[in-house]
Enzyme design. Structure first.
Site, short mmCIF file in Angstrom:
data_model
loop_
_atom_site.label_atom_id
_atom_site.label_comp_id
_atom_site.label_asym_id
_atom_site.label_seq_id
_atom_site.Cartn_x
_atom_site.Cartn_y
_atom_site.Cartn_z
CG HIS A 26 31.45 30.96 39.99
ND1 HIS A 26 31.72 31.22 41.21
CD2 HIS A 26 31.48 32.17 39.32
CE1 HIS A 26 32.23 32.53 41.47
NE2 HIS A 26 31.73 32.93 40.19
CG HIS A 66 35.02 30.99 37.90
ND1 HIS A 66 36.19 31.27 37.25
CD2 HIS A 66 34.20 30.54 37.19
CE1 HIS A 66 36.10 31.10 36.02
NE2 HIS A 66 34.68 30.65 35.79
CG ASP A 155 36.38 31.94 27.21
OD1 ASP A 155 36.84 31.50 26.01
OD2 ASP A 155 35.36 31.68 27.65
CG ASN A 185 32.47 28.82 28.48
OD1 ASN A 185 32.98 29.80 28.02
ND2 ASN A 185 32.53 28.40 29.47
CB ILE A 187 29.87 32.06 28.22
CG1 ILE A 187 28.51 31.68 27.32
CG2 ILE A 187 29.21 32.63 29.75
CD1 ILE A 187 27.68 32.91 26.78
CG HIS A 261 30.07 32.93 35.19
ND1 HIS A 261 31.34 32.63 34.87
CD2 HIS A 261 30.02 33.76 36.32
CE1 HIS A 261 32.10 33.00 35.69
NE2 HIS A 261 31.52 33.84 36.51
CB SER A 385 69.83 46.90 36.61
OG SER A 385 69.98 47.48 35.32
CD GLU A 411 58.29 43.72 34.55
OE1 GLU A 411 57.41 43.40 34.02
OE2 GLU A 411 59.47 44.41 34.27
CG PHE A 437 59.09 48.20 37.16
CD1 PHE A 437 58.20 49.41 36.62
CD2 PHE A 437 60.37 48.24 36.43
CE1 PHE A 437 58.85 50.48 35.85
CE2 PHE A 437 60.97 49.34 35.69
CZ PHE A 437 60.08 50.32 35.37
CG HIS A 473 62.90 54.24 35.95
ND1 HIS A 473 61.88 54.34 34.81
CD2 HIS A 473 63.72 53.14 35.26
CE1 HIS A 473 62.16 53.66 33.74
NE2 HIS A 473 63.06 52.75 33.89
#
Ligand SMILES: Cc1ncc(C[n+]2csc(CCOP(=O)(O)OP(=O)(O)O)c2C)c(N)n1
Ligand SMILES: [Mg+2]
Length: 553
Positions: A26, A66, A155, A185, A187, A261, A385, A411, A437, A473
């Site tokens: 890149h 990258h 981005d 940029n 892009i 890119h 919990s 999380e 989770f 759950h």
């Protein structure tokens, strides 16, 4: 004569040449962010290329991983042990310049990045670690923990949901020594982001409580310098510097376009870019004066030596604190750990309680916590919990020297921040949520394993008994899939004794993460003689160390 633009062009040239030679990579982001990187690395970053492990160095995180050639170029030019040969071997098997920055392989790489957004969350964790460690150890006139965290992101990092989780919490925590640079940029891979990313990013970060430096020209060194000055002047809020840049800056036909890119520019375009940039040197050729202007080894050694002097003065004034700081930075367990932890396990055996293993886990925290001031706990809004709070827990928002973070319902950022805390050093983080989770955190679990970060993940509400909350759950495949992650230790204790041993061995593990899986329901105490209790640990150890099966030739 070396000036800002020439130094930045050295990064551009190395990046486009290395990508071209590898025929993959890149070039765009390194060429686009080169001017910003030049100002930061040449004039501000406090580091010592001769010692990438100097504890009080600034942390630099390339969240847009990258752009790895940007970081490799910087490490090479400033004098890290990353010779030109390694840059020529970019992306080749066995090189120190993999496609994306890999912590533990390349000196100076603080964290492994590539999965977008996570580096940013790691950086938030590092900044939190710095702030908490400083509050715990610094004394009047003795700022022995005093460094900044800098992060580059594109981005993509900002589109990822984890950026919301991490940056929202960074605002709440008031991490004033964290500065993020947005490579604005316009892009990403599919083209101009206006088709999929139209957020008002500065307003978004202001809403998080960040200090935002809006709309600067990322190719104007003086503007970048001013923006950094503003960030340095802000001590209560993290800073976001929004820098407009051109992806592939200098490439006359591909600059500003998605074609810059993630593919080599091509020989012809590279030749034109050399002309456009006024860079008259051949591939991988850096003039001596440019090397000299970039070299940070002497300044780095001076910086570290000055810190050593500060540390000596601190040791003189506060010998016990200094010894404790050094122990924690070295990641060594405290003296008396083995005896204290052994006593605790014996007490659990003697009690022989039938309790939920989440309760046994909390008991383990009560047992081990007083021995381990480096524990930095937290949970994703499930403290009551997950039972991650213990008698000695102090919330960092109440006391900056505390040892517990309310991560809120975040999380993924919690796990990635805890990775950053591990990598920073000085702490053993543990973070909790429901086992079901764990999927929200999965890529950060994987990254902990890849980086050998000794992170502790507490997953409660195991199995069928939680069915009354409904299928959402009820973890079904989670334990099995956690076990599939290479280098992740997974414990699913059958009673309080195994829970105590699991915690002990997880704490003693220095070379990778552990998932501790606990129940909400009572688990019957298993009666054992001494020998099987000792075997709980032995079995796990011998399993972990079992040599690979011989392969047939
Ligand atoms: C989590 C994740 N999803 C997807 C990718 C693949 N990917 C790598 S770079 C990129 C685009 C990133 O855009 P931006 O950050 O704007 O980078 P730029 O093109 O400006 O260099 C994508 C989708 C990734 N690395 N990580
Ligand atoms: Mg972009």
């Amino acid at each position: 004569m070396s000036n800002r633009r020439t130094r930045a062009n050295a990064i551009r040239a190395l990046s486009m040449d290395a990508v071209q030679r590898a025929n993959s990579g890149h070039p765009g982001a390194p060429m686009g962010m080169a001017d910003i990187a030049e100002v930061l690395w040449h004039d501000h970053l406090a580091h010592n290329p001769a010692n990438p492990h100097w504890p009080d160095r600034d942390r630099f995180v390339l969240s847009n991983g990258h752009a790895s050639m940007l970081l490799y170029s910087l490490l090479h030019l400033t004098g890290y042990e990353l010779p030109l040969e390694e840059l020529k071997n970019f992306r080749q098997l066995g090189s120190k310049t993999q496609g994306h920055p890999e912590h533990g392989h390349t000196p100076g790489v603080e964290t492994t990045t590539g999965p977008l957004g996570q580096g940013l969350a790691n950086a938030v964790g590092m900044a939190l670690a710095e702030k908490t460690l400083a509050a715990r150890f610094n004394r009047d006139g003795h700022a022995v923990v005093d460094h900044r965290t800098w992060v580059f992101m594109g981005d993509g990092c900002l589109m990822e949901g984890i950026s919301h989780e991490a940056c929202s919490l960074a605002g709440t925590l008031g991490l004033g020594k964290l500065t993020a640079f947005w490579d604005d940029n316009g892009i990403s891979i599919d083209g101009e982001v206006k088709g999929w990313f139209t957020d008002d990013t500065p307003a978004r970060f202001e809403a998080y409580g960040w200090h935002v430096v809006r709309d600067i020209d990322g190719h104007d060194g003086e503007a970048v310098e001013r923006a950094i000055g503003e960030a340095l002047a802000e001590s209560d809020r993290p800073s976001l510097i929004c820098a407009r840049t051109t992806i592939g800056f200098g490439a006359p036909n591909k600059g500003g376009k998605k074609s810059a890119h993630g593919s080599p520019l091509g020989d012809e375009e590279i030749a034109l870019a050399r002309e456009e940039l006024g860079w008259e040197h051949g591939p991988f050729e850096i003039p001596n004066d440019v090397y000299a202007a970039w070299n940070a080894t002497e300044a780095g050694e001076r910086r570290e030596a000055a810190w050593q002097e500060r540390l000596d003065a601190y040791r003189e004034a506060h010998p016990e604190l200094a010894a404790e700081l050094e122990r924690r930075l070295a990641g060594a367990l405290p003296e008396g750990w083995e005896r204290g932890a052994g006593d605790f396990v014996r007490s659990v055996v003697e009690k022989g309680e039938t309790i939920a293993s989440r309760k046994a886990s909390q008991n383990a925290l009560e047992g081990y916590g007083p021995l381990l001031p480096e524990l930095l706990g937290g949970s994703a809004d499930l403290a009551g919990s997950n039972l991650t709070l213990w008698e000695g827990s102090v919330v960092v928002l109440d006391d900056p020297a505390g040892n517990y973070v309310n991560y809120g319902v975040r999380e993924f950022a919690m796990a990635a921040m805890a990775n950053g805390i591990c990598l920073h050093g000085g702490f053993r983080p543990y973070v909790g949520t429901f086992l079901t989770f764990s999927d929200y955190m999965r890529n950060a679990l994987r990254m902990a394993a890849i980086m050998k970060a000794p992170n502790l993940f507490v997953f409660t509400h195991d199995s069928i008994g939680v069915g009354e909350d409904g299928p959402t759950h009820q973890p079904i495949e989670q334990s099995a899939t956690l076990r599939l992650i290479p280098r992740m230790s997974v414990w699913r204790p059958c009673d309080a004794v195994e829970s105590a041993v699991a915690w002990k061995l997880a704490i003693e593990r220095g070379d990778g993460p552990t998932s501790l899986i606990f129940s909400r329901q009572n688990l019957a105490h298993q009666t054992r003689s001494d020998e099987p209790v000792a075997a709980i640990g032995r079995a796990a150890t011998s399993f972990a160390r079992r040599p690979a099966a011989p392969t047939r030739s």
